[in-house]
Design a protein around this motif. Structure first.
Motif, short mmCIF file in Angstrom:
data_model
loop_
_atom_site.label_atom_id
_atom_site.label_comp_id
_atom_site.label_asym_id
_atom_site.label_seq_id
_atom_site.Cartn_x
_atom_site.Cartn_y
_atom_site.Cartn_z
N ASP A 68 34.58 20.69 39.24
CA ASP A 68 33.32 21.45 39.26
C ASP A 68 33.57 22.95 39.15
OD1 ASP A 68 31.91 19.09 39.46
OD2 ASP A 68 31.57 19.27 41.63
N ARG A 69 34.56 23.45 39.88
CA ARG A 69 34.84 24.89 39.86
C ARG A 69 35.33 25.34 38.49
NH1 ARG A 69 36.85 25.81 45.65
NH2 ARG A 69 34.87 25.67 46.75
N VAL A 70 36.18 24.55 37.86
CA VAL A 70 36.67 24.91 36.53
C VAL A 70 35.52 24.84 35.53
CG1 VAL A 70 38.24 24.22 34.66
CG2 VAL A 70 39.06 24.32 37.02
N SER A 71 34.62 23.87 35.69
CA SER A 71 33.46 23.75 34.81
C SER A 71 32.58 24.99 34.88
CB SER A 71 32.61 22.54 35.19
OG SER A 71 33.28 21.36 34.96
N GLU A 72 32.57 25.65 36.03
CA GLU A 72 31.72 26.82 36.24
C GLU A 72 32.29 28.11 35.65
OE1 GLU A 72 31.33 26.71 40.48
OE2 GLU A 72 29.90 25.05 40.42
N LEU A 73 33.56 28.10 35.22
CA LEU A 73 34.14 29.30 34.63
C LEU A 73 33.43 29.61 33.31
CD1 LEU A 73 37.95 28.59 35.13
CD2 LEU A 73 36.52 30.17 36.45
N SER A 74 33.07 30.85 33.12
CA SER A 74 32.39 31.24 31.88
C SER A 74 33.42 31.45 30.77
CB SER A 74 31.59 32.52 32.09
OG SER A 74 32.45 33.63 32.23
N GLU A 75 32.96 31.29 29.54
CA GLU A 75 33.84 31.54 28.39
C GLU A 75 34.36 32.97 28.41
OE1 GLU A 75 33.00 30.20 24.43
OE2 GLU A 75 31.68 28.63 25.21
N ALA A 76 33.51 33.91 28.79
CA ALA A 76 33.91 35.32 28.84
C ALA A 76 35.03 35.52 29.87
CB ALA A 76 32.72 36.20 29.17
N GLU A 77 34.90 34.89 31.02
CA GLU A 77 35.93 35.01 32.06
C GLU A 77 37.25 34.40 31.58
OE1 GLU A 77 36.48 34.04 36.81
OE2 GLU A 77 34.83 33.10 35.72
N ILE A 78 37.17 33.26 30.94
CA ILE A 78 38.38 32.59 30.43
C ILE A 78 39.03 33.45 29.36
CG2 ILE A 78 39.20 30.59 29.14
CD1 ILE A 78 36.92 29.03 30.68
#
Length: 85
Positions: A68-78
């Motif tokens: 769930d936490r990894v799913s919440e990472l935004s593309e911009a943050e990644i």
């Protein structure tokens, strides 16, 4: 050498769900895991895959929370984390 499978959500340009790695991680995934250590919870030895998948279906398990936490990472943050790799 142990083969590990990534069982988290696919992350565009970094890793796909179900990817298997032997002898280390690709540079972008290594950099992301360094910045967001919870990603490492989703790297599972293939020999433990069945038990881990069973646990991932249990609400509140470490695997389910990590997913769930990894799913919440935004593309911009990644992109910011993996920039320059």
């Amino acid at each position: 050498m142990t083969n590990n499978m990534y069982i988290g959500p696919s992350i565009r340009g970094v890793v796909k769900h179900g990817s298997v790695f032997s002898g280390g991680l690709p540079a972008r995934l290594e950099k992301l895991a360094g910045a967001k250590p919870i990603v490492k919870n989703l790297m599972v030895p293939v020999s433990e895959l069945a038990d881990t998948i069973r646990l991932s279906n249990e609400e509140g398990s470490a695997i389910a929370v990590a997913y769930d936490r990894v799913s919440e990472l935004s593309e911009a943050e990644i992109r910011k984390i993996t920039e320059g790799v």
